[in-house]
Design an enzyme around this catalytic site. Structure first.
Site, PDB file in Angstrom:
ATOM      1  N   ASP A  97      -8.124   9.461  17.291  1.00 17.11           N
ATOM      2  CA  ASP A  97      -7.746  10.116  16.032  1.00 17.11           C
ATOM      3  C   ASP A  97      -9.007  10.585  15.311  1.00 17.11           C
ATOM      4  O   ASP A  97     -10.123  10.468  15.836  1.00 17.11           O
ATOM      5  CB  ASP A  97      -6.865   9.213  15.165  1.00 17.11           C
ATOM      6  CG  ASP A  97      -7.638   8.056  14.552  1.00 17.11           C
ATOM      7  OD1 ASP A  97      -8.737   7.743  15.050  1.00 17.11           O
ATOM      8  OD2 ASP A  97      -7.163   7.472  13.557  1.00 17.11           O
TER       9      ASP A  97
ATOM     10  N   SER B 245      -8.979   9.681   8.210  1.00 16.11           N
ATOM     11  CA  SER B 245      -8.522   9.311   9.541  1.00 16.11           C
ATOM     12  C   SER B 245      -7.627  10.361  10.204  1.00 16.11           C
ATOM     13  O   SER B 245      -8.038  11.491  10.426  1.00 16.11           O
ATOM     14  CB  SER B 245      -7.815   7.967   9.433  1.00 16.11           C
ATOM     15  OG  SER B 245      -7.540   7.451  10.686  1.00 16.11           O
TER      16      SER B 245
ATOM     17  N   ARG C  62      10.393   2.865   5.560  1.00 16.43           N
ATOM     18  CA  ARG C  62       9.344   2.286   4.690  1.00 16.43           C
ATOM     19  C   ARG C  62       8.489   3.418   4.107  1.00 16.43           C
ATOM     20  O   ARG C  62       8.348   4.484   4.719  1.00 16.43           O
ATOM     21  CB  ARG C  62       8.471   1.283   5.450  1.00 16.43           C
ATOM     22  CG  ARG C  62       7.753   1.851   6.638  1.00 16.43           C
ATOM     23  CD  ARG C  62       6.764   0.868   7.236  1.00 16.43           C
ATOM     24  NE  ARG C  62       5.538   0.776   6.453  1.00 16.43           N
ATOM     25  CZ  ARG C  62       4.517   1.635   6.576  1.00 16.43           C
ATOM     26  NH1 ARG C  62       4.572   2.639   7.421  1.00 16.43           N
ATOM     27  NH2 ARG C  62       3.453   1.492   5.828  1.00 16.43           N
TER      28      ARG C  62
ATOM     29  N   SER D 121       5.189   5.365   3.357  1.00 15.64           N
ATOM     30  CA  SER D 121       3.857   5.423   3.961  1.00 15.64           C
ATOM     31  C   SER D 121       2.824   5.008   2.925  1.00 15.64           C
ATOM     32  O   SER D 121       2.981   5.273   1.732  1.00 15.64           O
ATOM     33  CB  SER D 121       3.576   6.850   4.429  1.00 15.64           C
ATOM     34  OG  SER D 121       2.184   7.009   4.651  1.00 15.64           O
ATOM     35  N   GLY D 122       1.781   4.365   3.392  1.00 16.72           N
ATOM     36  CA  GLY D 122       0.671   4.021   2.501  1.00 16.72           C
ATOM     37  C   GLY D 122      -0.490   4.987   2.657  1.00 16.72           C
ATOM     38  O   GLY D 122      -1.555   4.778   2.079  1.00 16.72           O
ATOM     39  N   THR D 123      -0.303   6.019   3.470  1.00 14.43           N
ATOM     40  CA  THR D 123      -1.390   6.991   3.659  1.00 14.43           C
ATOM     41  C   THR D 123      -0.947   8.431   3.407  1.00 14.43           C
ATOM     42  O   THR D 123      -1.764   9.332   3.383  1.00 14.43           O
ATOM     43  CB  THR D 123      -1.957   6.913   5.099  1.00 14.43           C
ATOM     44  OG1 THR D 123      -0.899   7.236   6.006  1.00 14.43           O
ATOM     45  CG2 THR D 123      -2.511   5.541   5.421  1.00 14.43           C
TER      46      THR D 123
ATOM     47  N   GLU E 243      -1.230  -1.925  16.715  1.00 18.82           N
ATOM     48  CA  GLU E 243      -0.068  -1.194  16.220  1.00 18.82           C
ATOM     49  C   GLU E 243       0.341  -0.223  17.327  1.00 18.82           C
ATOM     50  O   GLU E 243      -0.497   0.197  18.135  1.00 18.82           O
ATOM     51  CB  GLU E 243      -0.431  -0.432  14.948  1.00 18.82           C
ATOM     52  CG  GLU E 243      -0.753  -1.373  13.803  1.00 18.82           C
ATOM     53  CD  GLU E 243      -0.969  -0.630  12.494  1.00 18.82           C
ATOM     54  OE1 GLU E 243      -0.255  -0.929  11.539  1.00 18.82           O
ATOM     55  OE2 GLU E 243      -1.850   0.249  12.427  1.00 18.82           O
ATOM     56  N   ALA E 244       1.611   0.142  17.335  1.00 23.64           N
ATOM     57  CA  ALA E 244       2.084   1.056  18.375  1.00 23.64           C
ATOM     58  C   ALA E 244       1.303   2.368  18.345  1.00 23.64           C
ATOM     59  O   ALA E 244       1.115   3.029  19.369  1.00 23.64           O
ATOM     60  CB  ALA E 244       3.573   1.324  18.185  1.00 23.64           C
ATOM     61  N   ASN E 245       0.765   2.728  17.165  1.00 26.28           N
ATOM     62  CA  ASN E 245       0.020   3.989  17.045  1.00 26.28           C
ATOM     63  C   ASN E 245      -1.358   3.944  17.707  1.00 26.28           C
ATOM     64  O   ASN E 245      -2.100   4.913  17.649  1.00 26.28           O
ATOM     65  CB  ASN E 245      -0.089   4.404  15.569  1.00 26.28           C
ATOM     66  CG  ASN E 245      -0.853   3.384  14.718  1.00 26.28           C
ATOM     67  OD1 ASN E 245      -1.679   2.624  15.222  1.00 26.28           O
ATOM     68  ND2 ASN E 245      -0.591   3.384  13.415  1.00 26.28           N
TER      69      ASN E 245
HETATM   70  C1  G16 Z   1      -3.913   3.604   8.729  1.00 25.76           C
HETATM   71  C2  G16 Z   1      -3.880   2.109   8.875  1.00 25.76           C
HETATM   72  C3  G16 Z   1      -2.934   1.743   9.979  1.00 25.76           C
HETATM   73  C4  G16 Z   1      -1.545   2.314   9.688  1.00 25.76           C
HETATM   74  C5  G16 Z   1      -1.655   3.821   9.432  1.00 25.76           C
HETATM   75  C6  G16 Z   1      -0.352   4.429   8.952  1.00 25.76           C
HETATM   76  O1  G16 Z   1      -4.387   4.166   9.918  1.00 25.76           O
HETATM   77  O2  G16 Z   1      -5.183   1.645   9.144  1.00 25.76           O
HETATM   78  O3  G16 Z   1      -2.901   0.352  10.106  1.00 25.76           O
HETATM   79  O4  G16 Z   1      -0.689   2.098  10.731  1.00 25.76           O
HETATM   80  O5  G16 Z   1      -2.622   4.083   8.439  1.00 25.76           O
HETATM   81  O6  G16 Z   1       0.022   3.819   7.753  1.00 25.76           O
HETATM   82  P1  G16 Z   1       1.266   4.312   6.902  1.00 25.76           P
HETATM   83  O7  G16 Z   1       2.437   4.259   7.824  1.00 25.76           O
HETATM   84  O8  G16 Z   1       1.347   3.334   5.774  1.00 25.76           O
HETATM   85  O9  G16 Z   1       0.995   5.724   6.462  1.00 25.76           O
HETATM   86  P2  G16 Z   1      -5.535   5.267   9.934  1.00 25.76           P
HETATM   87  O10 G16 Z   1      -5.833   5.460  11.375  1.00 25.76           O
HETATM   88  O11 G16 Z   1      -4.952   6.463   9.263  1.00 25.76           O
HETATM   89  O12 G16 Z   1      -6.660   4.654   9.144  1.00 25.76           O
END
Ligand code: G16
Length: 557
Positions: free
Chosen positions: A282, A67, A507, A509-511, A382-384
């Site tokens: 994106d 993404s 927090r 990040s999960g990505t 989401e705000a993003n």
């Molecule tokens: C993904 C999730 C979104 C999240 C974003 C950032 O977006 O689908 O819901 O807001 O990651 O997540 P984090 O703050 O945990 O890194 P995308 O567009 O990268 O798939």
């Protein structure tokens, strides 16, 4: 199940050795440097087959994308038969498989899932896969194919697609020939569905000025080109910038929705002139943000919060106009779902001006989507810029069953029916959202400035802090506070109390391998002070690594 049943799994998995690494299914699946993902994706192939079998042979989707992340990253997420994100219980299974250290452990993890979910291994299994434009994509698709075949599943490769397109085709395949048929399960079917719905509303209306689209040098560029051609330029004028998917290193680089939202400025290399209308997608075209330059040339952002309020306001006015209710006369329940990143002004506007209830969830569209399903019309963003609007079956039935007594009632009902086709019901979709915004602006002949005037954002700032171990940060209360590390939340609260309209949270990040710091306050200066102070506290006291950014503030002991 005996080891013999899994002989091919064991043999194939030897070709996809697991690196010495712990894998986590995060906000949007597994995501990391692409060269670490081979074994994970092979094992996701195994899991996808089991998920399909557990759904009695329904087709399951797999999207290979990272993404908005840099080009050298990649990732994978699983899609349920109706296009939703993978059920949460299965995220644990995904991690069990990805982290199994030996062939025996892998077979044991498979057996555990089969027993827990009561899976009949003789059941047919079908998987579809698509990928974004990352150079690492084709090899990772090959890893997935090996995994699916090792458990005798059937796989169809849709090649390069946007993430929402993969969600769309998955739902289409599984609903084909049923009363809930969603469309033709092809990219062409996707463009036609969106174009037909858009044209129903746009035909006969005065076209807006051209929309300039920054496609993040990703898959959104060719997809938008196809969509615009299907619509026809007399009804939608688009000018695509950052559409270079051939040159390495350009994907998401200083461009795209995430760059624009976080840095609060236009993508590099574009000439943003007052009077122009701009938006950014994106890297896999599931997010969108809009922006313009005001008369003085100042950059103005219309993010996911602004899109949500525009959509909610418009749909509410249509419902009122159409006098659409449930069959028993009860009103349709409209609600908005946000996360902690939503600007405080947007929440106040939705509650106080639009009079729409707001619900908060942790970050990740997978959470927002489920919460939005509790409403007849559930708007979630989401705000993003990641989000969509969900219409319940009851709402669609109400739009269809209501006859409409006057011309304006009938027109509003028709608009509502059309919106439920135009807006992707499976997941947030930048292209579908773009058309939704265009339809609203067409209907009201609004400029971006007029849309922006609804409310004024509080200044906000989002920062990243690189730490040794982001798993030590445990968020609670929909990401607004931290339960751990002990004592950190008190230090954040102490800082927030010093600022007018101050709000701040941290927090993991999960990505990405970082923790995020979000701050809001009355002025830009105060917002920066709060954000950089908390960044400094995290960096200095909680395992910051690498060079300490000069802007991070130090707190006197
Ligand atoms: C993904 C999730 C979104 C999240 C974003 C950032 O977006 O689908 O819901 O807001 O990651 O997540 P984090 O703050 O945990 O890194 P995308 O567009 O990268 O798939």
């Amino acid at each position: 199940m005996s080891a013999n049943t899994f002989a091919l799994v064991v043999e194939s998995s030897a070709k996809h050795p697991r690196p010495d690494q712990q894998f986590t299914y995060g906000t949007a699946g597994f995501r990391m440097k692409a060269d670490l993902l081979d074994s994970v994706i092979f094992r996701v192939g195994l899991l996808a087959v089991l998920r399909s079998k557990s759904h009695r042979g329904k087709t399951v989707g797999v999207m290979i994308t990272a993404s908005h992340n840099p080009e050298h990253d990649n990732g994978v997420k699983l899609v349920e038969p109706l296009g939703e994100m993978l059920a949460q219980a299965w995220e644990t299974y995904a991690m069990d498989l990805a982290n199994a250290a030996t062939p025996d452990a892998l077979v044991a993890a498979l057996n555990k899932i089969i027993a827990a979910e009561n899976i009949d291994l003789a059941q047919h299994a079908a998987v579809v896969v698509a990928r974004d434009t990352r150079p690492s994509g084709p090899a990772l698709v090959a890893s997935l194919v090996d995994g699916v075949k090792a458990l005798a599943g059937v796989i169809t490769d849709f090649g390069v697609m946007t993430t929402p397109q993969l969600h769309y085709v998955t739902r289409c395949i599984n609903t084909k020939g049923t009363p809930d048929a969603y469309g033709e399960p092809t990219a062409a079917g996707y463009y036609k569905k969106l174009a037909d719905a858009y044209l129903k509303i746009a035909k006969g209306r005065k076209p807006l000025s051209a929309l300039h689209v920054d496609a993040a040098n990703g898959v959104g560029a060719p997809a938008l080109r196809e969509l615009a051609a299907t619509i026809g330029d007399q009804h939608l004028g688009v000018v695509i910038a950052n559409d270079d998917i051939a040159t390495r290193g350009k994907l998401n680089h200083n461009c795209g929705a995430d760059f624009v939202k976080i840095s609060q400025k236009a993508p590099e290399g574009i000439d943003l002139k007052p009077g122009q209308r701009w938006c950014s997608l994106d890297g896999d075209a599931d997010r969108i943000v809009f922006y313009y330059a005001d008369a003085s040339g100042k950059f103005k952002l219309l993010d996911g919060d602004k899109i949500a309020t525009l959509a909610a306001g418009y749909i509410m006015s249509l419902i009122r106009e159409a006098k659409a209710t449930h069959a028993d006369g009860t009103p349709l329940k409209v609600g908005l779902v946000q996360t902690a990143y939503a600007n405080g002004s947007s929440t106040a506007y939705v509650r106080d001006t639009l009079k729409v209830p707001v619900v908060f969830t942790p970050t990740g569209v997978k959470h927002l989507h489920h919460e939005a399903e509790h409403f007849d019309v559930g708007v979630y963003f989401e705000a993003n810029g990641h989000g969509t609007v969900l219409f319940s079956k009851a709402a669609v039935k109400a739009f269809e069953a209501t006859a409409g007594k006057s011309e304006s009632e009938r027109a509003a009902l028709e608009a509502l029916r059309t919106l439920s086709d135009l807006i992707n019901q499976t997941v947030g979709d930048a292209l579908s959202d773009m058309l939704m915004v265009e339809v609203v602006l067409l209907g009201t002949q609004q400029t971006l400035e007029a849309w922006d005037a609804g409310y004024t954002d509080l200044p906000s700032r989002q920062e990243k802090v690189k730490v040794q171990n982001r798993a030590l940060f445990v968020p609670i209360k929909a990401d607004t506070e931290l339960a751990e590390p002990a004592g950190l939340q008190d230090k954040i609260n102490e800082q927030v109390a010093k600022f007018r309209k101050g709000r701040c949270f941290v927090r993991p990040s999960g990505t990405e391998d970082i923790v995020r710091v979000y701050a809001e306050a009355e002025t830009v200066q105060e917002t920066e002070d709060l954000a950089y102070t908390v960044c400094g506290i995290v960096f200095d006291g909680y395992g910051g690594v690498g060079e300490r950014p000069a802007k991070f503030k130090r707190v006197a002991a």
